[in-house]
Scaffold this active site. Structure first.
Site, PDB file in Angstrom:
ATOM      1  N   HIS A 283       0.837  -1.211   0.000  1.00 56.21           N
ATOM      2  CA  HIS A 283       0.000   0.000   0.000  1.00 56.21           C
ATOM      3  C   HIS A 283       0.874   1.264   0.000  1.00 56.21           C
ATOM      4  O   HIS A 283       0.723   2.144  -0.849  1.00 56.21           O
ATOM      5  CB  HIS A 283      -0.907  -0.018   1.239  1.00 56.21           C
ATOM      6  CG  HIS A 283      -1.766   1.199   1.387  1.00 56.21           C
ATOM      7  ND1 HIS A 283      -3.083   1.233   1.014  1.00 56.21           N
ATOM      8  CD2 HIS A 283      -1.489   2.445   1.863  1.00 56.21           C
ATOM      9  CE1 HIS A 283      -3.576   2.443   1.239  1.00 56.21           C
ATOM     10  NE2 HIS A 283      -2.628   3.200   1.769  1.00 56.21           N
ATOM     11  N   GLU A 284       1.791   1.324   0.945  1.00 55.71           N
ATOM     12  CA  GLU A 284       2.643   2.520   1.043  1.00 55.71           C
ATOM     13  C   GLU A 284       3.505   2.684  -0.198  1.00 55.71           C
ATOM     14  O   GLU A 284       3.838   3.806  -0.587  1.00 55.71           O
ATOM     15  CB  GLU A 284       3.483   2.489   2.313  1.00 55.71           C
ATOM     16  CG  GLU A 284       2.687   2.428   3.618  1.00 55.71           C
ATOM     17  CD  GLU A 284       1.622   3.527   3.779  1.00 55.71           C
ATOM     18  OE1 GLU A 284       1.748   4.576   3.126  1.00 55.71           O
ATOM     19  OE2 GLU A 284       0.657   3.308   4.545  1.00 55.71           O
TER      20      GLU A 284
ATOM     21  N   HIS B  40       1.844   4.799  -2.752  1.00 57.12           N
ATOM     22  CA  HIS B  40       2.056   6.232  -2.485  1.00 57.12           C
ATOM     23  C   HIS B  40       3.478   6.650  -2.866  1.00 57.12           C
ATOM     24  O   HIS B  40       3.699   7.683  -3.475  1.00 57.12           O
ATOM     25  CB  HIS B  40       1.874   6.523  -0.990  1.00 57.12           C
ATOM     26  CG  HIS B  40       0.456   6.422  -0.504  1.00 57.12           C
ATOM     27  ND1 HIS B  40      -0.554   7.178  -1.031  1.00 57.12           N
ATOM     28  CD2 HIS B  40      -0.113   5.661   0.478  1.00 57.12           C
ATOM     29  CE1 HIS B  40      -1.697   6.902  -0.392  1.00 57.12           C
ATOM     30  NE2 HIS B  40      -1.457   5.985   0.524  1.00 57.12           N
TER      31      HIS B  40
ATOM     32  N   GLU C  67      -4.392   8.011  -3.030  1.00 58.79           N
ATOM     33  CA  GLU C  67      -4.913   6.765  -2.472  1.00 58.79           C
ATOM     34  C   GLU C  67      -5.234   5.761  -3.580  1.00 58.79           C
ATOM     35  O   GLU C  67      -5.146   4.552  -3.365  1.00 58.79           O
ATOM     36  CB  GLU C  67      -6.154   7.059  -1.619  1.00 58.79           C
ATOM     37  CG  GLU C  67      -6.593   5.908  -0.746  1.00 58.79           C
ATOM     38  CD  GLU C  67      -5.658   5.627   0.430  1.00 58.79           C
ATOM     39  OE1 GLU C  67      -4.686   6.382   0.644  1.00 58.79           O
ATOM     40  OE2 GLU C  67      -5.903   4.611   1.124  1.00 58.79           O
TER      41      GLU C  67
END
EC number: 3.4.17.19
Lengths: 496, 496
Positions: free
Chosen positions: B261-262, B265, B291
């Site tokens: 997930h990170e 970003h 996001e």
């Protein structure tokens, strides 16, 4: 408006400046310990932006106005110092254009990265162009800052050691140099071969010992941290003081004494008056006073015979046999005197000779009588003259220190002055704490910390640096105490 | 002066603002990962000082003047966006008094520390006073910012998702909610019990796997770093992007998927246009677009059937037997659907329900129709209604997220909007890369990164967020793609 209201506005403004200075310090710590390589270009912009913001606060007309309104007012001594210091900060900042302040921050952030790479590749030529840029900016800054009869170098020096002059430093160094050289020669001629540490010393063990030293020397771990880095350092203040230390797996002295040294700085910063946080009175008095704390911890205490009674078995508990397993031999091993190339590894006798070399060269760089292009050769010639050895490669010579890349011209002499102050403090400490050696032998440094808290740390900038030391020691500081201390200690060790 | 000269001055000014924003981000990262406990008071002052400096730059009359001079000038599209964005930033900043901007930064830095402690001691009452302070400041900020027909909440939302309205969000959430609830109920009623990971998973192994995932997902390790922290996060930009992940020794999904997930970003931030560094066009388009990158990586790619062909044996190589050793069972285990208390651990079906709860509560807090004193009860009542379970303790309820303490009101809905965008991007990606599943099955994510670079990352803020997604996907984004994706995926997994 009444004085209280004016002072409140003034203090609020000034705390903002103090906070930005802390941010600048954190950017630097982060650059040294955390930042990924490709972050350096934008880090330079960040440093420039913070420098510009600090410059804007320092030069704000309202600050000068508040200083003017408060200068004659009925203030307590701490408030009066904050006002006087703010006046000094404001006047100095106002003389430097904002763009120059920002460019200095940007150029020195970039130069540090280039210096690091140049040092790794051992090439002074790679470093020279960025150093030239920094030197030219510093010359320009010095020209802006000069006030009254100051030399340009003194204008830079004032950033670190307000009130100190070249004449005073050069006089003191001139008196010390022949005596230090003579002492070094007598030691070299004594024929004594000192015991040395043998074996390899694991990284983890050295770090564990460093953490133990943090406790012993009164470091508050909730108000700071210890990390490993390429260069030992201390940064931050108050509730967030960060030290770094480094490990040499073949010489455990390096890590232990780097840690003790940085602890002197760190405990000073943790001991400042929290009621004056972010204000000048809540800051360290000067860089020499700072260095006096670190050198006192490192040398007069940490390398003293008494503390070896504690440190030698602590090494044993951590590493097993070290080759110097009795306090007496341990004491000799951590006080080994021999000429070396690296300042930060230098013994007490040679250390100040390293400083004088840099002091003379950087004065010439700022005066414009030495060009960066000729710096490496000048360094090597001077080193040969002072230490009797040829510098074999630039990383052992002109590339070894971060200071010039960081634009810290005028900083080096404060190290030697700090040594002078440390020797004075040592005399005063021993008079104040008669059982000191017994305490140190059992690892009890706390009474020292308390004495320093009361006589140095808490006072912040209440007094000018030399006066602060004089009040703590009961006499005006001079190099005599240091020379006396070195003569006795090394005279005994080397039976001169 | 000609346009080029004016634009150069303008860009220089604006880059200073961008650099200060990066400094603020670094202060936050440092607070989460490095700062000692006692550093929090002075950190709050540092945040306030940087916020004040940024406010001063944003509200500088010269910036507004330059924007005015450049607005009609002959500029390329990127320059025009920078000017327009600067105008927006300048106008918004000018509406907020400097003292309020500084106080918001100070109060939210302090509140984060208090929130952390309150969460540890599981006491909402400990947190309420500082949250009240933050909410009252945010209400004040919203009142200052409101423009035209905006609601106060929209004025805050505009910080994260410019151009988005409450009506649009509420409409979209209103359409999604019954469908998500129905899907969750059907899954719960399906009677399927999904396979689960068994055993314990060492910290070091999870971190090693995370580092491998960094490589797979195109993270440039020279332009960023990965650390362990209490909360997964991504911060920084360009050459210095820092992600944190966390380890649950009994559930290795948490670390792996937090990392993926990170990375979504982080790879976005590393992929922005370096020629526009520190300028608006060189920044992410919005928080929802941000996001969308992280959720696409995490869910549509990372939790997809194809990538499990690579990730399952990677787990095996790192940990040995995991209890879910075939890609098919691994796929089922990482897509387990069940109601839970914690948003960040929620499955794809429940996740947006968590968001809607927060979205509704925070709108009430800002509107003043809900008091902080009643927040815990309101949270628990809503959770019971939406998830059918009583919240047993505040750390599983209203104390779980950092956002409100950090003053990030208006941020939560961008998570749900990001999910909507991610589903659209997934459709577009599969159309653009026909062999995508085959690539993912062999751990080759690079073609995805390249597509995102070209269609999203490099474009920065060239287009408004929804338009950027629409151009990349060939149609205006709607929640239909997400609902369709979820229906198909979980319909098949749970044979509904």
């Amino acid at each position: 408006m009444n004085t209280a209201t004016l002072y409140a506005e003034f203090a609020d403004h000034l705390r903002g400046l103090g906070a930005l200075d802390q941010v600048a310090g954190l950017l630097n710590w982060d650059q040294e310990t955390q930042m990924p390589p490709k972050g350096s270009a934008q880090r330079a912009e960040q440093c420039a932006a913070v420098a510009r913001a600090a410059h804007a606060l320092a030069t704000a007309p309202r600050l000068a106005e508040l200083v003017g309104l408060l200068e004659g007012a009925d203030l307590d001594p701490a408030q009066a110092v904050n006002v006087a210091e703010a006046g000094r900060i404001s006047r100095r900042a106002t003389r430097v254009p904002a763009e120059l302040a920002a460019e200095l921050a940007r150029a020195s952030a970039l130069a540090q990265t280039v210096w690091q790479t140049a040092r790794e590749s051992n090439s002074f030529a790679d470093f020279a162009p960025v150093l030239e840029r920094v030197v030219s900016l510093k010359r320009e800054q010095a020209r802006c800052l000069v006030e009254g009869s100051e030399t340009p170098y003194e204008a830079l020096l004032a950033e670190y050691e307000p009130g100190m002059t070249e004449a005073e430093l050069s006089g003191m160094f001139g008196r010390m140099r022949p005596k230090l050289t003579l002492l070094a020669e007598r030691i070299a001629g004594s024929g004594w071969r000192m015991p040395r540490f043998t074996g390899a010393f694991a990284r983890a063990g050295q770090l564990a010992l460093s953490r133990r030293l943090c406790d012993v020397f009164g470091f508050d771990g909730q108000a700071g941290r210890l990390d490993l880095a390429v260069h030992p350092s201390s940064s931050g203040s108050g509730g967030d003081v960060r030290i770094t230390t480094r490990v040499n797996e073949y010489d455990p002295r390096e890590c232990a004494y780097a840690t003790i040294h940085e602890l002197g700085h760190a405990v000073y910063e943790q001991g400042l008056d929290p009621a004056q946080a972010l204000l000048p009175v809540g800051m360290s008095a000067s860089m020499a006073v700072h260095e006096s704390q670190s050198r006192l911890f490192e040398n007069q205490l940490g390398r003293g015979r008494a503390f070896c009674e504690w440190l030698c078995p602590a090494f044993g508990a951590q590493f097993g046999a070290t080759g110097v397993d009795m306090p007496e031999t341990f004491y000799a091993a951590v006080n080994l005197v021999e000429p070396g190339f690296i300042r930060t590894e230098a013994d007490e006798v040679h250390y100040n000779l390293h400083i004088m070399l840099r002091y003379d060269l950087e004065r010439e760089l700022i005066a414009g009588t030495l060009d960066v292009a000729d710096l490496e050769a000048a360094w090597n010639a001077r080193f040969l003259a002072d230490f009797g050895v040829e510098v074999p490669e630039p990383r052992l010579g002109a590339l070894q220190d971060v200071h010039w890349s960081a634009g810290l011209f005028g900083y080096f002499p404060t190290y030697a002055l700090g040594n002078v102050y440390a020797a004075e403090l040592n005399v005063a400490l021993r008079a104040a704490l008669p059982g000191l050696d017994r305490m140190l032998a059992s690892g009890d440094v706390w009474p020292v910390v308390e004495w320093l808290r009361a006589n140095i740390h808490r006072k912040g900038r209440l007094l000018p640096p030399a006066k602060l030391i004089a009040e703590a020691c009961g006499r005006a500081p001079s190099e005599a105490a240091l020379l006396d201390y070195l003569g006795r200690k090394y005279g005994a060790l080397y039976t001169l």
